[in-house]
Design a protein around this motif. Structure first.
Motif, PDB file in Angstrom:
ATOM      1  N   ARG A  41       0.828  -1.205   0.000  1.00 54.42           N
ATOM      2  CA  ARG A  41       0.000   0.000   0.000  1.00 54.42           C
ATOM      3  C   ARG A  41       0.863   1.256   0.000  1.00 54.42           C
ATOM      4  N   LYS A  42       1.931   1.253   0.806  1.00 56.50           N
ATOM      5  CA  LYS A  42       2.823   2.407   0.872  1.00 56.50           C
ATOM      6  C   LYS A  42       3.486   2.657  -0.479  1.00 56.50           C
ATOM      7  N   THR A  43       3.881   1.594  -1.157  1.00 54.99           N
ATOM      8  CA  THR A  43       4.509   1.721  -2.472  1.00 54.99           C
ATOM      9  C   THR A  43       3.535   2.307  -3.485  1.00 54.99           C
ATOM     10  N   ALA A  44       2.276   1.849  -3.453  1.00 58.16           N
ATOM     11  CA  ALA A  44       1.264   2.352  -4.385  1.00 58.16           C
ATOM     12  C   ALA A  44       1.013   3.841  -4.179  1.00 58.16           C
ATOM     13  N   VAL A  45       0.860   4.251  -2.919  1.00 55.23           N
ATOM     14  CA  VAL A  45       0.599   5.663  -2.626  1.00 55.23           C
ATOM     15  C   VAL A  45       1.779   6.536  -3.044  1.00 55.23           C
ATOM     16  N   LYS A  46       2.990   6.085  -2.749  1.00 52.07           N
ATOM     17  CA  LYS A  46       4.182   6.859  -3.101  1.00 52.07           C
ATOM     18  C   LYS A  46       4.316   7.008  -4.612  1.00 52.07           C
ATOM     19  N   ALA A  47       4.047   5.931  -5.347  1.00 55.99           N
ATOM     20  CA  ALA A  47       4.134   5.982  -6.802  1.00 55.99           C
ATOM     21  C   ALA A  47       3.145   6.980  -7.382  1.00 55.99           C
ATOM     22  N   ILE A  48       1.933   6.989  -6.859  1.00 53.96           N
ATOM     23  CA  ILE A  48       0.911   7.914  -7.355  1.00 53.96           C
ATOM     24  C   ILE A  48       1.288   9.357  -7.044  1.00 53.96           C
ATOM     25  N   LEU A  49       1.798   9.622  -5.836  1.00 49.34           N
ATOM     26  CA  LEU A  49       2.184  10.987  -5.472  1.00 49.34           C
ATOM     27  C   LEU A  49       3.315  11.494  -6.360  1.00 49.34           C
ATOM     28  N   GLY A  96       3.897  -5.137 -25.188  1.00 51.83           N
ATOM     29  CA  GLY A  96       2.921  -4.649 -24.223  1.00 51.83           C
ATOM     30  C   GLY A  96       3.600  -3.848 -23.135  1.00 51.83           C
ATOM     31  N   LYS A  97       2.859  -2.973 -22.504  1.00 50.98           N
ATOM     32  CA  LYS A  97       3.406  -2.090 -21.486  1.00 50.98           C
ATOM     33  C   LYS A  97       4.020  -2.840 -20.315  1.00 50.98           C
ATOM     34  N   PRO A  98       3.357  -3.858 -19.773  1.00 52.90           N
ATOM     35  CA  PRO A  98       3.958  -4.553 -18.643  1.00 52.90           C
ATOM     36  C   PRO A  98       5.298  -5.170 -18.976  1.00 52.90           C
ATOM     37  N   ALA A  99       5.393  -5.871 -20.107  1.00 52.42           N
ATOM     38  CA  ALA A  99       6.643  -6.530 -20.462  1.00 52.42           C
ATOM     39  C   ALA A  99       7.747  -5.509 -20.688  1.00 52.42           C
ATOM     40  N   GLU A 100       7.412  -4.398 -21.341  1.00 48.46           N
ATOM     41  CA  GLU A 100       8.424  -3.383 -21.635  1.00 48.46           C
ATOM     42  C   GLU A 100       8.981  -2.799 -20.348  1.00 48.46           C
ATOM     43  N   ASP A 101       8.111  -2.487 -19.396  1.00 54.22           N
ATOM     44  CA  ASP A 101       8.568  -1.864 -18.164  1.00 54.22           C
ATOM     45  C   ASP A 101       9.400  -2.817 -17.321  1.00 54.22           C
ATOM     46  N   LEU A 102       9.048  -4.083 -17.320  1.00 51.65           N
ATOM     47  CA  LEU A 102       9.729  -5.028 -16.462  1.00 51.65           C
ATOM     48  C   LEU A 102      11.052  -5.482 -17.039  1.00 51.65           C
ATOM     49  N   GLU A 103      11.259  -5.299 -18.351  1.00 52.84           N
ATOM     50  CA  GLU A 103      12.520  -5.700 -18.935  1.00 52.84           C
ATOM     51  C   GLU A 103      13.647  -4.754 -18.544  1.00 52.84           C
ATOM     52  N   THR A 104      13.281  -3.533 -18.125  1.00 52.67           N
ATOM     53  CA  THR A 104      14.280  -2.551 -17.754  1.00 52.67           C
ATOM     54  C   THR A 104      14.744  -2.800 -16.331  1.00 52.67           C
ATOM     55  N   GLU A 105      16.022  -2.582 -16.085  1.00 55.32           N
ATOM     56  CA  GLU A 105      16.566  -2.826 -14.752  1.00 55.32           C
ATOM     57  C   GLU A 105      15.898  -1.923 -13.732  1.00 55.32           C
ATOM     58  N   GLN A 106      15.463  -2.476 -12.623  1.00 53.70           N
ATOM     59  CA  GLN A 106      14.757  -1.731 -11.610  1.00 53.70           C
ATOM     60  C   GLN A 106      15.740  -0.990 -10.711  1.00 53.70           C
ATOM     61  N   GLY A 107      15.364   0.204 -10.281  1.00 53.77           N
ATOM     62  CA  GLY A 107      16.165   0.944  -9.342  1.00 53.77           C
ATOM     63  C   GLY A 107      15.888   0.463  -7.928  1.00 53.77           C
ATOM     64  N   PHE A 113      10.719   3.949  -9.852  1.00 58.29           N
ATOM     65  CA  PHE A 113      10.943   3.288 -11.141  1.00 58.29           C
ATOM     66  C   PHE A 113      10.814   1.785 -10.952  1.00 58.29           C
ATOM     67  N   PRO A 114       9.960   1.102 -11.702  1.00 63.34           N
ATOM     68  CA  PRO A 114       9.278   1.592 -12.902  1.00 63.34           C
ATOM     69  C   PRO A 114       7.831   2.050 -12.701  1.00 63.34           C
ATOM     70  N   LEU A 115       7.353   2.152 -11.450  1.00 61.69           N
ATOM     71  CA  LEU A 115       5.932   2.452 -11.262  1.00 61.69           C
ATOM     72  C   LEU A 115       5.582   3.897 -11.613  1.00 61.69           C
ATOM     73  N   ALA A 116       6.139   4.863 -10.859  1.00 65.36           N
ATOM     74  CA  ALA A 116       5.790   6.266 -11.123  1.00 65.36           C
ATOM     75  C   ALA A 116       6.205   6.669 -12.528  1.00 65.36           C
ATOM     76  N   MET A 117       7.434   6.311 -12.890  1.00 67.62           N
ATOM     77  CA  MET A 117       7.962   6.565 -14.231  1.00 67.62           C
ATOM     78  C   MET A 117       8.712   5.323 -14.696  1.00 67.62           C
ATOM     79  N   ILE A 120       3.321   5.000 -14.954  1.00 64.08           N
ATOM     80  CA  ILE A 120       2.165   5.888 -14.743  1.00 64.08           C
ATOM     81  C   ILE A 120       2.385   7.226 -15.447  1.00 64.08           C
ATOM     82  N   ALA A 121       3.422   7.958 -15.043  1.00 67.38           N
ATOM     83  CA  ALA A 121       3.769   9.226 -15.704  1.00 67.38           C
ATOM     84  C   ALA A 121       4.661   8.911 -16.897  1.00 67.38           C
ATOM     85  N   SER A 122       4.058   8.383 -17.936  1.00 62.89           N
ATOM     86  CA  SER A 122       4.797   7.984 -19.135  1.00 62.89           C
ATOM     87  C   SER A 122       5.146   9.210 -19.976  1.00 62.89           C
TER      88      SER A 122
END
Length: 211
Positions: A41-49, A96-107, A113-117, A120-122
Motif C-alpha cells: 500500500r505504501k509503495t502504491a501511494v508513493k508511486a501515485i504521489l 505490451g506495457k507490462p513486459a516493456e517496463d519489467l525488462e528494464t533494470e529496476q532501481g 521506477f518503474p511504477l511512477a515513471m 504511470i507518468a509515461s
C-alpha cells in the motif's frame, strides 16, 4: 452544460488512455511480489504521489519551457502526436506495457521506477498534459478541469493497484494485455487528431486543400 460535459468526457478518456491504469496493474503486481500488504500500500501511494508531481509539473511549466526555447506549441503538438502514435503502435504490436517496463533494470525504489515513471507518468502522458493545457487555446478553468481529471484518473489508478490481487485473478495477464492494446488503438486515434490540429494551426492543411 452539454459542451462542458463533452469536454469532461473527452479529457477523461484521453487521460485514461495515456496514464493507462490497467496497463500499470501487472507492473505493480510484479514489482511488489513478496511485499507485505502494508508495504504494498505504501509503495502504491508513493508511486501515485510522484507521478502526480511529475505530471502537474508538466502542466504548470511545460508550455513555459517551450516558449523559452522559442518553440511554437503547434510544432510541439505535431512532434508529440508523432511520439504518441509511435507509443500507441508499440502498445498495439509490441510486447505490451507490462513486459516493456519489467525488462528494464529496476532501481532501488520500485515506487519511483518503474511504477511512477515510466509506467504511470509515461512520456506520452507528459506530452499530452502540455498539449491539453495550451494557454493559447484553453482557458484557466479548462486547464483546471484537466488537472482535476488527471487527479481523478490517478486516484482510480491507486484504487486499482490497491485491489491488484483480486483484479489480476479475474482478468489475468492475457486480459491486461488485451485491454492495453485496445487503449493503444484509442491513443493512436488521439495522436492523429492532435497532428491534424497542429497542422491546421500552422496552415499546412488549408494549403494542401487549396492546391
Amino acid at each position: 452544460m452539454g459542451a462542458l460535459l463533452d469536454i469532461i468526457q473527452e479529457q477523461f478518456i484521453i487521460m485514461w488512455v495515456v496514464i493507462d491504469p490497467i496497463g500499470t496493474l501487472p507492473v505493480f503486481v510484479a514489482v511488489t511480489a513478496g511485499m507485505t500488504a502494508a508495504r504494498r500500500r505504501k509503495t502504491a501511494v508513493k508511486a501515485i504521489l510522484i507521478a502526480f508531481c511529475v505530471l502537474f509539473g508538466f502542466l504548470v511549466v511545460g508550455q513555459i519551457v517551450l516558449e523559452g526555447l522559442g518553440l511554437p506549441l503547434a510544432s510541439f503538438q505535431i512532434a508529440g502526436a508523432i511520439v504518441l502514435f509511435m507509443f500507441a503502435m508499440h502498445m498495439i504490436f509490441g510486447p505490451g506495457k507490462p513486459a516493456e517496463d519489467l525488462e528494464t533494470e529496476q532501481g532501488p525504489d520500485v515506487a519511483v521506477f518503474p511504477l511512477a515513471m515510466p509506467s504511470i507518468a509515461s512520456p506520452g502522458a507528459m506530452l499530452t498534459i502540455v498539449i491539453l493545457t495550451d494557454n493559447a487555446r484553453f482557458s484557466v478553468p479548462h486547464q483546471t478541469i484537466t488537472a482535476v481529471l488527471m487527479a481523478v484518473v490517478l486516484a482510480i489508478t491507486l484504487g486499482i493497484m490497491l485491489a491488484a490481487g483480486p483484479i489480476m485473478r479475474v482478468i489475468g495477464d492475457t486480459g491486461a494485455a488485451i485491454i492495453s492494446r485496445v487503449m493503444g488503438l484509442i491513443l493512436a486515434a488521439v495522436a492523429v487528431d492532435a497532428a491534424i490540429e497542429g497542422m491546421r494551426t500552422i496552415g499546412i492543411i488549408p494549403a494542401l486543400a487549396g492546391s
